[in-house]
Motif scaffolding. Structure first.
Motif, PDB file in Angstrom:
ATOM      1  N   UNK A   1       0.820  -1.206   0.000  1.00 41.01           N
ATOM      2  CA  UNK A   1       0.000   0.000   0.000  1.00 41.01           C
ATOM      3  C   UNK A   1       0.851   1.252   0.000  1.00 41.01           C
ATOM      4  N   UNK A   2       0.233   2.376   0.334  1.00 42.27           N
ATOM      5  CA  UNK A   2       0.919   3.670   0.306  1.00 42.27           C
ATOM      6  C   UNK A   2       1.719   3.872   1.591  1.00 42.27           C
ATOM      7  N   UNK A   3       2.975   4.227   1.447  1.00 42.47           N
ATOM      8  CA  UNK A   3       3.783   4.676   2.576  1.00 42.47           C
ATOM      9  C   UNK A   3       3.789   6.196   2.531  1.00 42.47           C
ATOM     10  N   UNK A   4       3.248   6.814   3.558  1.00 49.77           N
ATOM     11  CA  UNK A   4       3.160   8.270   3.615  1.00 49.77           C
ATOM     12  C   UNK A   4       4.021   8.780   4.759  1.00 49.77           C
ATOM     13  N   UNK A   5       4.709   9.863   4.532  1.00 48.17           N
ATOM     14  CA  UNK A   5       5.546  10.434   5.583  1.00 48.17           C
ATOM     15  C   UNK A   5       4.689  11.200   6.582  1.00 48.17           C
ATOM     16  N   UNK A   6       5.181  11.311   7.811  1.00 45.39           N
ATOM     17  CA  UNK A   6       4.636  12.319   8.705  1.00 45.39           C
ATOM     18  C   UNK A   6       5.007  13.671   8.101  1.00 45.39           C
ATOM     19  N   UNK A   7       4.422  14.742   8.607  1.00 48.73           N
ATOM     20  CA  UNK A   7       4.635  16.061   7.994  1.00 48.73           C
ATOM     21  C   UNK A   7       6.125  16.393   7.943  1.00 48.73           C
ATOM     22  N   UNK A   8       6.604  16.715   6.766  1.00 51.71           N
ATOM     23  CA  UNK A   8       8.041  16.921   6.559  1.00 51.71           C
ATOM     24  C   UNK A   8       8.539  18.274   7.060  1.00 51.71           C
ATOM     25  N   UNK A   9       7.614  19.161   7.441  1.00 51.32           N
ATOM     26  CA  UNK A   9       8.045  20.439   7.999  1.00 51.32           C
ATOM     27  C   UNK A   9       8.108  20.384   9.524  1.00 51.32           C
ATOM     28  N   UNK A  10       7.966  19.186  10.118  1.00 51.88           N
ATOM     29  CA  UNK A  10       8.178  19.041  11.551  1.00 51.88           C
ATOM     30  C   UNK A  10       9.646  19.237  11.886  1.00 51.88           C
ATOM     31  N   UNK A  11       9.915  19.662  13.114  1.00 45.19           N
ATOM     32  CA  UNK A  11      11.276  20.014  13.509  1.00 45.19           C
ATOM     33  C   UNK A  11      12.285  18.909  13.309  1.00 45.19           C
TER      34      UNK A  11
ATOM     35  N   UNK B   1       0.531  23.723  27.807  1.00 42.54           N
ATOM     36  CA  UNK B   1       0.665  23.806  26.353  1.00 42.54           C
ATOM     37  C   UNK B   1       0.635  22.404  25.768  1.00 42.54           C
ATOM     38  N   UNK B   2      -0.324  22.079  24.906  1.00 42.61           N
ATOM     39  CA  UNK B   2      -0.396  20.735  24.346  1.00 42.61           C
ATOM     40  C   UNK B   2       0.648  20.535  23.256  1.00 42.61           C
ATOM     41  N   UNK B   3       0.932  19.263  22.935  1.00 39.43           N
ATOM     42  CA  UNK B   3       1.840  19.030  21.812  1.00 39.43           C
ATOM     43  C   UNK B   3       1.121  19.379  20.507  1.00 39.43           C
ATOM     44  N   UNK B   4       1.892  19.496  19.435  1.00 42.79           N
ATOM     45  CA  UNK B   4       1.331  19.978  18.176  1.00 42.79           C
ATOM     46  C   UNK B   4       0.411  18.966  17.509  1.00 42.79           C
ATOM     47  N   UNK B   5       0.537  17.688  17.850  1.00 43.07           N
ATOM     48  CA  UNK B   5      -0.396  16.709  17.302  1.00 43.07           C
ATOM     49  C   UNK B   5      -1.803  16.967  17.823  1.00 43.07           C
ATOM     50  N   UNK B   6      -1.893  17.353  19.088  1.00 44.15           N
ATOM     51  CA  UNK B   6      -3.183  17.682  19.695  1.00 44.15           C
ATOM     52  C   UNK B   6      -3.606  19.087  19.304  1.00 44.15           C
ATOM     53  N   UNK B   7      -2.667  20.031  19.345  1.00 46.43           N
ATOM     54  CA  UNK B   7      -2.985  21.424  19.069  1.00 46.43           C
ATOM     55  C   UNK B   7      -3.873  22.003  20.158  1.00 46.43           C
ATOM     56  N   UNK B   8      -4.686  22.956  19.792  1.00 43.16           N
ATOM     57  CA  UNK B   8      -5.551  23.630  20.769  1.00 43.16           C
ATOM     58  C   UNK B   8      -6.944  23.003  20.810  1.00 43.16           C
ATOM     59  N   UNK B   9      -7.022  21.717  20.542  1.00 43.84           N
ATOM     60  CA  UNK B   9      -8.324  21.043  20.544  1.00 43.84           C
ATOM     61  C   UNK B   9      -9.046  21.268  21.873  1.00 43.84           C
ATOM     62  N   UNK B  10     -10.314  21.490  21.779  1.00 44.53           N
ATOM     63  CA  UNK B  10     -11.117  21.952  22.909  1.00 44.53           C
ATOM     64  C   UNK B  10     -11.351  20.860  23.949  1.00 44.53           C
ATOM     65  N   UNK B  11     -11.325  21.231  25.221  1.00 43.85           N
ATOM     66  CA  UNK B  11     -11.837  20.363  26.279  1.00 43.85           C
ATOM     67  C   UNK B  11     -12.424  21.223  27.381  1.00 43.85           C
TER      68      UNK B  11
END
Length: 490
Positions: free
Chosen positions: A242-252, A376-386
C-alpha cells in the motif's frame, strides 16, 4: 513531470477557506490535508469538501484519531474517546464500533483518507507526544485493537493509516520539535514495536505513516528516510504494497536536520510514496518541495522510475476510494462519532466508563470550585477543545467558579473557600512539573480536593489525594469524569 510530482504530495493550507493557489493545484494533488485551523466549526469539513469537490475529485485527508487528536471536532472536542480508553476497556467490538462511527462521519463529510489510527506501543509512560493516543503498552493488545479499528474504518470506505512506523512509543522527545532516538536493540524492537504494524498490514491497511525517529539498532538515518526500514522491512519483509506516507516533513525533526526539501527527496528515495506537508507555509512550502523533487529527478539523484512507482501507489489508493460502495444516509443531525450509530448505545461512552479509574474520590456534595490547569499541548493535539464545567452542569453540579491556571500562574492566589468542593483538572499532571506543584499546593490547603487527570493515567506517580483518571480529553472522557464526580454509576 510537475504533474507526476504533484500526485505524491499531500498539501495543507493555513486559511479557513481554500486559497486560490490550492484550488488550482488540488485536482492534481495526491490529497489535500485539512488541519485544525481550517475547521472553525464541526460542519466545516463537509463545507470544504463540497467546495473542493465541485471543482475536482481531490482526496481529502485528516487526522481523526478520536479523543485528544481530532480535526473535524477541533473547536468542540471529539465525540469519541481516543485509543487509550479503547485499549483499557479491551473490547474489540467497542473499538470497531467507535472506528465505524468515525468512518461513517468522515465519509458523510466527504473525507476519504483518515491518517489514523496510532498503533504505537507506548512503552515509555513519559512519552511527550503519544500517551493516550496509543491503545496501550502491550504489543498483543495494541495489535488486536489496531486490526479491529482499521478493518472497521475501511469497511466504511475510508482509507486508514497505521502510524508511526517503525514505532514512536519509546521516545522521550517530540518529533514536532526534535529528532527522537529509540534506544532499543533490534530484538526488542521486533518483540515490542513491530507486531502492531504486522497486524495492520494483515488487516489490509491502505496506508502506513512513517515516524521521524532514529532507531540506531536498525539504521542511522531517520525512519522516514531509511531505505532499510521502508523498503527492506515494510515492503520486502512484511510484504506491504500500500501507500507509505511520511509524517509532515516540515516538523522540527526533519526541518531542523536535513531540511524539509532534502528530506522529501530522501524519503522518496528510501521508498515513501506520499509526502505530507503541514498547513504552515502553504503555497511556498508546496512549491519548494515540488522544486526539490523535480531537481532530484533531473540530476539523477532520484530515479524517475521510483517517482512513477510512488505516484502509481497513490493513484491506486485514489482508485480504491472511488470504488468504495455508497454509504447509507446517517440519522438526522448525526455527526462524526456521535451516539446511537445504527441504533447502538454510544460505544465510545461505554468504553470511557469502563476505562475510568477512581481512587479515593467521593461524590461532590455541592456545586464545586473548578481549577483548570491548562498546559501547552503538543502539536499533534494542538488547541483542541476540552471542558469539564459543561459536563458538570449537565449532571447537576455546575461550578460556582472556574479558575484557569497556566505555567506562570501562582496557585496560592486562588480563592478556595472552606465548605465548597474543589475539583482540579489537568492533563498529564505526572509529566508536568508546574502542574504537580500546583496540585500539591491546592491539596495541602484543601486535602478534600479531587484531581481529575485527563492525560495518561499514572496512579503510580500521582499518589496524593482523591483522584479520577479518564484517559483523554474527548467529550465522552469529560462526561464520565462529571458522572463520577456527581456520584452517577451507570
Amino acid at each position: 513531470m510537475k504533474e507526476l510530482v504533484d500526485r505524491v504530495l499531500l498539501v495543507g493550507f493555513e486559511e479557513p477557506d481554500p486559497p486560490e493557489w490550492l484550488r488550482r493545484a488540488a485536482p492534481g494533488l495526491g490529497a489535500v490535508v485539512l488541519y485544525g485551523q481550517n475547521l472553525l466549526v464541526d460542519t466545516d469539513a463537509a463545507r470544504l469538501a463540497e467546495l473542493l469537490h465541485t471543482e475536482s475529485d481531490v482526496v481529502l485527508a485528516v487526522d481523526e484519531e478520536g479523543g485528544d487528536v481530532t480535526r473535524v471536532h477541533y473547536r468542540e472536542g471529539s465525540p469519541t474517546p481516543g485509543n487509550y480508553v479503547l485499549g483499557a476497556a479491551d473490547d474489540v467490538t467497542l473499538t470497531a464500533k467507535v472506528a465505524e462511527s468515525i468512518g461513517v462521519g468522515l465519509r458523510t463529510a466527504g473525507i476519504g483518507w483518515n491518517l489514523a489510527p496510532d498503533v504505537d506501543v507506548n512503552s515509555a509512560p513519559e512519552n511527550p507526544v503519544i500517551g493516550v493516543r496509543a491503545f496501550g503498552a502491550d504489543p498483543k493488545l495494541v495489535s488486536a485493537h489496531a486490526s479491529a479499528w482499521i478493518r472497521a474504518l475501511e469497511e466504511t470506505g475510508v482509507a486508514a493509516c497505521a502510524k508511526h512506523f517503525p514505532g514512536h512509543g519509546d521516545t522521550r522527545a517530540d518529533s514536532h520539535h526534535a529528532l527522537p532516538v529509540v534506544d532499543c536493540s533490534e530484538a526488542e524492537w521486533r518483540r515490542v514495536h513491530l507486531p502492531p504494524f504486522v497486524a495492520a498490514v494483515e488487516a489490509g491497511v491502505r496506508s502506513v505513516m512513517t515516524a521521524h525517529v532514529v532507531v540506531p539498532a536498525l539504521d542511522a538515518a531517520p525512519a522516514t528516510m531509511s531505505r532499510r526500514l521502508l523498503t527492506g522491512v515494510l515492503r520486502r519483509e512484511l510484504g506491504y504494497d500500500g501507500v507509505i506516507v511520511t509524517d509532515a516533513l516540515d516538523m522540527g525533526a526533519i526541518r531542523d536536520g536535513v531540511g524539509t526539501e532534502a528530506g522529501a527527496v530522501a524519503a522518496l528515495r528510501a521508498g515513501a510514496d506520499a509526502l505530507c506537508l503541514g498547513a504552515i507555509g502553504g503555497e511556498g512550502l508546496y512549491l519548494r518541495v515540488r522544486s526539490a523533487v523535480l531537481a532530484a529527478v533531473e540530476d539523477g539523484s532520484l530515479p524517475r522510475a521510483r517517482l512513477e512507482e510512488a505516484a502509481e501507489r497513490v493513484e491506486a489508493l485514489r482508485g480504491w476510494l472511488r470504488e468504495a460502495p455508497p454509504r447509507p444516509d446517517p440519522e438526522p443531525g448525526w455527526v462524526c462519532g456521535s451516539a446511537s450509530l445504527n441504533g447502538w448505545d454510544d460505544p465510545g461512552l461505554e468504553a470511557a466508563r469502563r476505562a475510568a479509574l477512581v481512587l479515593g474520590a467521593s461524590p461532590l456534595a455541592a456545586r464545586p470550585i473548578v481549577v483548570e490547569m491548562r498546559d501547552t499541548p503538543n502539536l499533534a493535539v494542538g488547541e483542541a477543545y476540552w471542558d469539564l464545567a459543561g459536563p458538570l452542569a449537565a449532571v447537576g453540579r455546575e461550578p460556582l467558579a472556574v479558575h484557569r491556571l497556566t505555567s506562570d500562574a501562582v496557585p496560592l492566589t486562588l480563592d478556595l473557600p472552606d465548605g465548597l468542593p474543589v475539583v482540579v483538572v489537568g492533563r498529564d499532571v505526572a509529566r508536568s512539573a508546574w502542574q504537580r506543584a500546583a496540585w500539591q499546593t491546592v491539596y495541602e490547603r484543601r486535602p478534600d480536593a479531587v484531581l481529575v487527570d485527563i492525560g495518561l493515567p499514572r496512579p503510580d506517580v500521582l499518589t496524593e489525594g482523591p483522584r479520577v483518571f479518564v484517559g483523554g480529553a474527548g467529550r465522552p472522557n469529560l462526561r464520565v469524569a462529571a458522572e463520577l464526580l456527581a456520584g452517577i454509576r451507570l
